[in-house]
Design a protein around this motif. Structure first.
Motif, PDB file in Angstrom:
ATOM      1  N   VAL A 150      37.357  42.935   5.429  1.00 29.22           N
ATOM      2  CA  VAL A 150      37.911  41.751   4.774  1.00 29.22           C
ATOM      3  C   VAL A 150      36.784  40.869   4.253  1.00 29.22           C
ATOM      4  CG1 VAL A 150      39.189  39.617   5.205  1.00 29.22           C
ATOM      5  CG2 VAL A 150      40.092  41.789   6.035  1.00 29.22           C
ATOM      6  N   ARG A 151      35.758  40.694   5.054  1.00 28.92           N
ATOM      7  CA  ARG A 151      34.610  39.877   4.592  1.00 28.92           C
ATOM      8  C   ARG A 151      33.926  40.513   3.393  1.00 28.92           C
ATOM      9  NH1 ARG A 151      30.950  37.158   9.246  1.00 28.92           N
ATOM     10  NH2 ARG A 151      32.444  35.525   9.656  1.00 28.92           N
ATOM     11  N   TRP A 152      33.716  41.809   3.450  1.00 37.81           N
ATOM     12  CA  TRP A 152      33.049  42.502   2.354  1.00 37.81           C
ATOM     13  C   TRP A 152      33.879  42.412   1.080  1.00 37.81           C
ATOM     14  CZ3 TRP A 152      34.446  47.170  -0.178  1.00 37.81           C
ATOM     15  CH2 TRP A 152      33.472  47.630  -1.072  1.00 37.81           C
ATOM     16  N   ALA A 153      35.164  42.541   1.188  1.00 41.47           N
ATOM     17  CA  ALA A 153      36.046  42.500   0.024  1.00 41.47           C
ATOM     18  C   ALA A 153      36.094  41.091  -0.578  1.00 41.47           C
ATOM     19  CB  ALA A 153      37.445  42.963   0.400  1.00 41.47           C
ATOM     20  N   THR A 154      36.104  40.070   0.245  1.00 43.63           N
ATOM     21  CA  THR A 154      36.215  38.712  -0.290  1.00 43.63           C
ATOM     22  C   THR A 154      34.886  38.196  -0.832  1.00 43.63           C
ATOM     23  OG1 THR A 154      35.874  37.792   1.897  1.00 43.63           O
ATOM     24  CG2 THR A 154      38.158  38.080   1.175  1.00 43.63           C
ATOM     25  N   THR A 155      33.781  38.573  -0.236  1.00 46.42           N
ATOM     26  CA  THR A 155      32.491  38.085  -0.734  1.00 46.42           C
ATOM     27  C   THR A 155      32.035  38.831  -1.966  1.00 46.42           C
ATOM     28  OG1 THR A 155      31.273  39.524   0.774  1.00 46.42           O
ATOM     29  CG2 THR A 155      31.693  37.257   1.500  1.00 46.42           C
ATOM     30  N   SER A 156      32.407  40.041  -2.152  1.00 44.39           N
ATOM     31  CA  SER A 156      31.971  40.779  -3.337  1.00 44.39           C
ATOM     32  C   SER A 156      32.695  40.281  -4.586  1.00 44.39           C
ATOM     33  CB  SER A 156      32.187  42.287  -3.155  1.00 44.39           C
ATOM     34  OG  SER A 156      33.576  42.543  -3.045  1.00 44.39           O
ATOM     35  N   LYS A 157      33.916  39.789  -4.454  1.00 44.05           N
ATOM     36  CA  LYS A 157      34.663  39.305  -5.605  1.00 44.05           C
ATOM     37  C   LYS A 157      34.256  37.886  -5.971  1.00 44.05           C
ATOM     38  CE  LYS A 157      38.682  42.154  -4.748  1.00 44.05           C
ATOM     39  NZ  LYS A 157      40.084  42.189  -4.353  1.00 44.05           N
ATOM     40  N   ASN A 158      34.040  37.032  -4.999  1.00 43.05           N
ATOM     41  CA  ASN A 158      33.700  35.636  -5.254  1.00 43.05           C
ATOM     42  C   ASN A 158      32.187  35.455  -5.220  1.00 43.05           C
ATOM     43  OD1 ASN A 158      36.428  35.089  -5.240  1.00 43.05           O
ATOM     44  ND2 ASN A 158      36.449  34.480  -3.092  1.00 43.05           N
ATOM     45  N   GLU A 159      31.673  34.922  -6.311  1.00 41.40           N
ATOM     46  CA  GLU A 159      30.245  34.610  -6.350  1.00 41.40           C
ATOM     47  C   GLU A 159      29.996  33.385  -5.470  1.00 41.40           C
ATOM     48  OE1 GLU A 159      27.650  36.149  -7.928  1.00 41.40           O
ATOM     49  OE2 GLU A 159      29.105  37.738  -8.303  1.00 41.40           O
ATOM     50  N   PRO A 160      28.874  33.358  -4.761  1.00 44.59           N
ATOM     51  CA  PRO A 160      28.599  32.182  -3.945  1.00 44.59           C
ATOM     52  C   PRO A 160      28.338  30.963  -4.844  1.00 44.59           C
ATOM     53  CG  PRO A 160      26.728  33.665  -3.913  1.00 44.59           C
ATOM     54  CD  PRO A 160      27.837  34.361  -4.639  1.00 44.59           C
ATOM     55  N   SER A 161      28.767  29.826  -4.360  1.00 43.98           N
ATOM     56  CA  SER A 161      28.563  28.616  -5.144  1.00 43.98           C
ATOM     57  C   SER A 161      27.076  28.267  -5.159  1.00 43.98           C
ATOM     58  CB  SER A 161      29.368  27.457  -4.552  1.00 43.98           C
ATOM     59  OG  SER A 161      28.818  27.083  -3.310  1.00 43.98           O
ATOM     60  N   GLU A 162      26.731  27.348  -6.036  1.00 43.26           N
ATOM     61  CA  GLU A 162      25.328  26.932  -6.153  1.00 43.26           C
ATOM     62  C   GLU A 162      24.845  26.305  -4.853  1.00 43.26           C
ATOM     63  OE1 GLU A 162      22.942  23.630  -8.701  1.00 43.26           O
ATOM     64  OE2 GLU A 162      24.430  24.817  -9.781  1.00 43.26           O
ATOM     65  N   GLU A 163      25.733  25.564  -4.206  1.00 42.50           N
ATOM     66  CA  GLU A 163      25.365  24.926  -2.943  1.00 42.50           C
ATOM     67  C   GLU A 163      25.125  25.959  -1.842  1.00 42.50           C
ATOM     68  OE1 GLU A 163      27.741  22.216   0.139  1.00 42.50           O
ATOM     69  OE2 GLU A 163      27.561  21.337  -1.856  1.00 42.50           O
ATOM     70  N   GLN A 164      25.975  26.995  -1.803  1.00 40.82           N
ATOM     71  CA  GLN A 164      25.796  28.045  -0.803  1.00 40.82           C
ATOM     72  C   GLN A 164      24.521  28.834  -1.062  1.00 40.82           C
ATOM     73  OE1 GLN A 164      29.462  30.163  -1.267  1.00 40.82           O
ATOM     74  NE2 GLN A 164      30.535  28.943   0.297  1.00 40.82           N
ATOM     75  N   ALA A 165      24.232  29.107  -2.341  1.00 36.63           N
ATOM     76  CA  ALA A 165      23.008  29.833  -2.678  1.00 36.63           C
ATOM     77  C   ALA A 165      21.778  29.020  -2.294  1.00 36.63           C
ATOM     78  CB  ALA A 165      22.991  30.161  -4.166  1.00 36.63           C
ATOM     79  N   ALA A 166      21.832  27.720  -2.539  1.00 37.98           N
ATOM     80  CA  ALA A 166      20.714  26.852  -2.170  1.00 37.98           C
ATOM     81  C   ALA A 166      20.545  26.810  -0.661  1.00 37.98           C
ATOM     82  CB  ALA A 166      20.929  25.450  -2.713  1.00 37.98           C
ATOM     83  N   ALA A 167      21.646  26.721   0.061  1.00 38.01           N
ATOM     84  CA  ALA A 167      21.569  26.677   1.523  1.00 38.01           C
ATOM     85  C   ALA A 167      20.994  27.974   2.081  1.00 38.01           C
ATOM     86  CB  ALA A 167      22.954  26.413   2.105  1.00 38.01           C
ATOM     87  N   ARG A 168      21.358  29.105   1.499  1.00 35.87           N
ATOM     88  CA  ARG A 168      20.811  30.389   1.978  1.00 35.87           C
ATOM     89  C   ARG A 168      19.320  30.495   1.674  1.00 35.87           C
ATOM     90  NH1 ARG A 168      25.498  34.116  -0.152  1.00 35.87           N
ATOM     91  NH2 ARG A 168      27.023  33.701   1.474  1.00 35.87           N
ATOM     92  N   ALA A 169      18.931  30.105   0.459  1.00 38.25           N
ATOM     93  CA  ALA A 169      17.525  30.249   0.065  1.00 38.25           C
ATOM     94  C   ALA A 169      16.624  29.279   0.830  1.00 38.25           C
ATOM     95  CB  ALA A 169      17.373  30.027  -1.436  1.00 38.25           C
TER      96      ALA A 169
END
Length: 194
Positions: free
Chosen positions: A18-37
């Motif tokens: 379920v996680r793999w299916a939902t994350t592959s379709k939805n691109e991470p938001s700019e805020e989430q990408a910044a938080a990860r980086a």
């Protein structure tokens, strides 16, 4: 016991799918990408916040200021950190992928009036001195008063009214200018004689 393990494994596989299916379709938001980086959730930073600290500490790089503001979200905490340590940590390379140098390193141009060109303006600039600016021509002409101005840096007594304090300050400025002129004339006389 075996049924419990099978149920646990099945549940883990379903959650993973379920996680793999939902994350592959939805691109991470700019805020989430910044938080990860950056490995922390960036706080909201306005250009005014960066500008405030940059004007207080002009020798501090703007990238370091912006990076610390992203972490703290507070002008007060960032300025306290600069005062205590004397520096701010440099941002990691991931910061520059999210916030390019042109966006944060952009320093506002100071409001400097354009310089007039031409010989008339340079001649006018050279002719104006402190003596002429403070209208001390008559006092500068009298040698006795210039010699009496040797005590230009003395302490002034505190006056009762603002007008008297202003007049006292003006007089002390005049004495300091005249004393500086006397020293300059003495230096020029030494150079010409020696």
């Amino acid at each position: 016991m075996g049924e419990v393990v099978n149920a646990f494994v099945a549940f883990a596989v379903i959650v993973f799918i379920v996680r793999w299916a939902t994350t592959s379709k939805n691109e991470p938001s700019e805020e989430q990408a910044a938080a990860r980086a950056l490995q922390f959730r960036p706080k909201k930073v306005t250009p005014d916040m960066t500008e405030t600290i940059s004007t207080m500490f002009p020798d501090m790089p703007r990238e370091n200021i912006h990076y610390d503001l992203l972490r703290t979200g507070s002008v007060q905490q960032t300025s306290d950190k600069i005062i205590e340590r004397g520096f701010l940590e440099a941002p990691p390379p991931a910061y520059f992928t999210l916030y390019p140098r042109s966006a944060t390193a952009r320093a506002p141009a100071p409001a400097v009036p354009p310089r007039p060109t031409g010989s008339s303006t340079s001649a006018a600039k050279k002719s104006e001195s402190l003596i002429s600016r403070f209208q001390l021509e008559q006092r500068a002409a009298t040698a006795e008063e210039i010699a009496a101005e040797a005590d230009a840096g003395g302490r002034a007594a505190w006056e009762d009214t603002a007008e008297k304090r202003e007049a006292s300050l003006r007089e002390r400025k005049a004495k300091m200018i005249l004393a500086a002129r006397q020293r300059l004339l003495a230096q020029q006389a030494e150079k010409s004689s020696g």
